[in-house]
Design a protein around this motif. Structure first.
Motif, PDB file in Angstrom:
ATOM      1  N   SER A 121      17.884  65.281  52.950  1.00  0.00           N
ATOM      2  CA  SER A 121      17.692  64.356  54.073  1.00  0.00           C
ATOM      3  C   SER A 121      16.375  64.639  54.761  1.00  0.00           C
ATOM      4  O   SER A 121      15.644  63.724  55.152  1.00  0.00           O
ATOM      5  CB  SER A 121      18.821  64.500  55.078  1.00  0.00           C
ATOM      6  N   ASP A 174      20.003  57.379  52.678  1.00  0.00           N
ATOM      7  CA  ASP A 174      20.555  58.724  52.801  1.00  0.00           C
ATOM      8  C   ASP A 174      22.069  58.654  52.664  1.00  0.00           C
ATOM      9  O   ASP A 174      22.768  58.286  53.595  1.00  0.00           O
ATOM     10  CB  ASP A 174      20.162  59.331  54.154  1.00  0.00           C
ATOM     11  N   GLU A 175      22.564  58.984  51.502  1.00  0.00           N
ATOM     12  CA  GLU A 175      23.998  58.937  51.206  1.00  0.00           C
ATOM     13  C   GLU A 175      24.622  57.640  51.711  1.00  0.00           C
ATOM     14  O   GLU A 175      25.540  57.671  52.528  1.00  0.00           O
ATOM     15  CB  GLU A 175      24.705  60.142  51.837  1.00  0.00           C
TER      16      GLU A 175
HETATM   17 MG   LIG Z   1      21.776  65.016  54.375  1.00  0.00          MG
END
Ligand SMILES: [Mg+2]
Ligand SMILES: Nc1ncnc2c1ncn2[C@@H]1O[C@H](COP(=O)(O)OP(=O)(O)OP(=O)(O)O)[C@@H](O)[C@H]1O
Lengths: 294, 424
Positions: free
Chosen positions: A86, A215-216
């Motif tokens: 991240s 991000d995810e």
């Molecule tokens: Mg992360």
């Protein structure tokens, strides 16, 4: 389940059609402490990152990472929790500027333009590099206003009808139009989690970015919603470069053409996804992929 | 379940269970009784205030026959004519048997000194009355009022009551003729302060409070919100902002009288702002409410989820746009609530205003922020300090009015929060 199969098929096909991704070589990187194996660089990149370091106060979270992001590719970033995926992703659109005590060094370029240059304004930069977050975060406004906000602040629409058009095309691209066309004035927060995440993707698309960072994006979603997003990613890479952080190796395998493996702030291995998953060159990658840790 | 170790554990858990439930019950009883106690205090407070205060909303009036003599009253001299004499002569006509000087004085005492102003107003409004005889209701003196409200005991010896035997006979005669009546005390809501309880009203203090709060609100809300937004969203987090934060918290805890002294020294002595005015009162209360508003606003800014900030920044909103378009609308209900609570605080504040001269006896209703004025709580303080029995019920009545305003403000806070709260 049918659509699920379709997804994998499309990805498989596009994977073989991509020729911008160079074949793997054992070429060396600019890495000083730990070498990145595989092929982190491409010809004619969209973004280049050279020797990027990130510090949280004294602590170093990213060590000398160098990697390229190609045009129209999906690149997946995998690695154990806390390895800095991240953090690295947020360097790319300078979201780390907003984090207290965070310092980024190194050279990051978008189409050859140094994003840390004094002459570069982060506001238009973030319009060119959109971001989708882990948790769907629509504004507590109507669906229409959620999408229209970006074009409005950047002055992308001259009049109301242009704005309507942008909203409609963005929702179409995000595959959400049919589900929400009758309720554009209802709050975006009233949608289901998967719909909210697609709304966020539509919001990012609405300002016509070149790169989309995710991000995810599916970690808060159920398998069906996840399949829809993956399908969407496969379609979006026709127009955008997509960097996706994921914890699911199956997902990385399904959607991405290249995969980058991070470990404790180091970029360990980058390569074509099928190669990285079937025949990892680095011991750490192999350990992670075979589930020995992570 | 066949496992004996398992069974043992369950037994042990069950044994402890009843103790845990007992503890929970005990805690509930404590909580409930604390609330009960607090409620009973509240009931006690309200019932004591209401039971004395409601009487102030009524006032005893006496009807007298008045002949507006054209020889004395003309259209031109209404402002200078002898209205007190008119009342006296009218009373003399109604009670011809009262002749001695002392008795006459006692007789005139029954009518409020404010009655002559009332007559003047009546005549100014309708000059056609000149030359006619009219039956006019005029306010009775406060002691008469107290008598009819049962606060003066007729059976006590004459020397121990403020209405003597003669006055009682006259009043009884008037009552018998239906000339004594309790009516709604409208002047309580329309006039300023007075030395005479039957003439004293809260309108002056209410206007004073209004102007003072107007100043306070228009200064402290924008300043408080701006300070909070700056500290929370823009200021770097370093030692200086820490020091500022600690000191804002300290300021919120400073006794209010200190602000009064500061206001006296700075606003009145240094800047020369006229004393006793809503302007200087509002400035002092602004200093006092500012930290409250800043703290409440910061808390509500903090409660805005960071994901909204990320979302806004992520599509390229500038920091200012992020704050103005997304964070402020979400934080506003909390800020408004904090502000109204701060305002309610300021409305009830007395001590600092004593320091800057708002405790002066002011008869005129203020018409602007630079007129000398007093405010509701100070008016309550002044009346509670007055010796007349009739001021006691007016004190309670004024408290009721103040409480009504406070309830209204708190209700407004709840309403605004409900109205502007954005649902997820
Ligand atoms: Mg992360
Ligand atoms: N705001 C911050 N302040 C200090 N340290 C941070 C901050 N954010 C992240 N870190 C640290 O930086 C390292 C990398 O964090 P990062 O969030 O990038 O990991 P990640 O790979 O995204 O993990 P996950 O897969 O769990 O999301 C971690 O050790 C983390 O503790």
């Amino acid at each position: 389940m049918e659509s699920f199969l379709e997804v994998t098929d499309t990805v498989y096909l596009s994977l073989h059609q991509k020729d911008t991704i160079l074949p793997d070589t054992k070429g060396k990187t600019l890495h000083k402490e730990r070498e990145t194996v595989g092929k982190p660089f491409v010809e004619n990149p969209r973004m280049t990152c050279r020797e990027v370091n990130v510090y949280y106060g004294e602590k170093r979270a990213i060590n000398d990472v160098s990697i390229d992001i190609a045009h129209n590719e999906v690149i997946a970033m995998i690695g154990p929790s806390g390895c800095g995926k991240s953090t690295f992703l947020r360097c790319l659109n300078r979201m780390n500027d907003t984090v207290e005590g965070c310092r980024v060094t190194g050279d990051i370029r978008l189409d050859g333009m140094d994003i840390h240059d004094k002459s570069v304004d982060v506001v238009p930069l973030r319009a060119r590099i959109g971001m989708v977050f882990q948790k769907p975060n629509p504004f507590p406004k109507s669906i229409f206003d959620n999408i229209a906000y970006g074009p409005k602040i950047h002055g992308l629409a001259q009049n109301k009808s242009e704005l309507n058009e942008i909203v409609e095309t963005s929702l179409h691209k995000a595959g959400l139009w049919n589900e929400v066309k009758d309720r554009l004035q209802q709050p975006g927060t009233g949608l289901s989690g998967g719909q909210q995440q697609r709304l966020c993707i539509a919001r990012a698309i609405a300002v016509s970015p070149e790169v989309i960072l995710m991000d995810e994006p599916c970690s808060a979603l159920d398998p069906i919603a996840t399949a829809k997003i993956e399908e969407l990613i496969a379609e979006l890479c026709e127009q955008y470069s997509i960097v996706i952080v994921t914890h699911s190796m199956q997902q990385a395998a399904r959607v991405s053409q290249r995969t980058a493996y991070f470990h404790l702030g180091d970029l360990i291995e980058v390569g074509r996804t099928d190669r990285v998953f079937t025949n990892p060159s680095h011991q750490l990658t192999e350990d992670y992929i075979t589930g020995r840790f992570g | 379940m066949d496992n004996p170790a398992n069974k043992q554990t369950i037994d042990r858990v069950n044994k402890g269970l009843s103790r845990r439930y007992r503890a929970e019950r005990r805690f509930r009883i404590f909580g409930a009784s604390a609330i009960l106690l607090a409620l009973s205090f509240l009931v006690l407070l309200f019932s004591s205030i209401f039971s004395t205060g409601y009487k102030a909303f009524q006032q005893t009036f006496i009807q007298i026959d008045i002949f507006f003599d054209p020889a004395e009253f003309t259209r031109e001299n209404l402002s200078t004519a002898n209205f007190p004499g008119l009342i006296k002569s009218s009373l003399s006509v109604m009670f011809p048997e009262v002749t001695s000087r002392g008795d006459r004085k006692d007789l005139y005492y029954l009518i409020s000194p404010g009655a002559s102003f009332q007559l003047m107003d009546v005549l100014k409004e309708n000059t056609a009355l000149i030359g006619t005889t009219r039956k006019i209701w005029v306010p009775a003196n406060d002691d008469v009022d107290m008598l009819y409200k049962g606060n003066i005991d007729r059976t006590r010896p004459e020397s121990e009551r403020r209405i003597n035997d003669n006055q009682l006979t006259w009043l009884d005669k008037l009552s018998a003729e239906g000339r004594v009546k309790k009516r709604f005390n409208s002047s309580f809501f329309t006039s300023g302060d007075s030395r005479e309880p039957e003439l004293a009203g809260i309108w002056g203090a209410t206007r004073g409070s209004f102007y003072t709060l107007l100043i306070t609100l228009s200064l402290s809300f924008p300043m408080g919100v701006a300070a909070a937004v700056y500290l929370e969203e823009f200021a770097p987090k370093n030692r200086w902002t820490d020091i500022i934060e600690v000191n804002i918290n300290n300021l919120a805890a400073v006794p209010s009288i200190v602000y009064g002294l500061l206001g006296l020294a700075v606003f009145i002595n240094f800047f020369g702002i006229p004393r006793s005015t809503p302007l200087v009162g509002g400035l002092v209360l602004t200093m006092m409410t500012l930290p409250i508003i800043i703290i409440a606003s910061r808390a509500s800014l903090k409660s805005v989820p960071p994901s909204i900030r990320e979302a806004a920044l992520g599509i390229g909103a500038s920091k200012m746009q992020m704050v103005a378009h997304h964070v402020l609308p979400l934080a506003l209900p909390g800020m408004l609530t904090g502000t109204i609570i701060g305002m309610a605080h300021a409305l009830g504040e007395t001590a600092p205003l004593l320091m800057i001269g708002m405790v002066a006896f002011i008869v005129d209703v203020p018409h602007g922020i630079t007129d000398a004025a007093t405010v509701l709580p100070v008016q309550i303080f002044l009346w509670s300090d007055s010796p007349e029995r009739a001021f006691m019920e007016r004190t309670s009545a004024a408290i009721m009015v103040l409480l009504a305003f406070l309830f209204l403000m708190n209700a407004a806070a709840v309403f605004l929060r409900k109205r502007f709260e954005i649902k997820w």
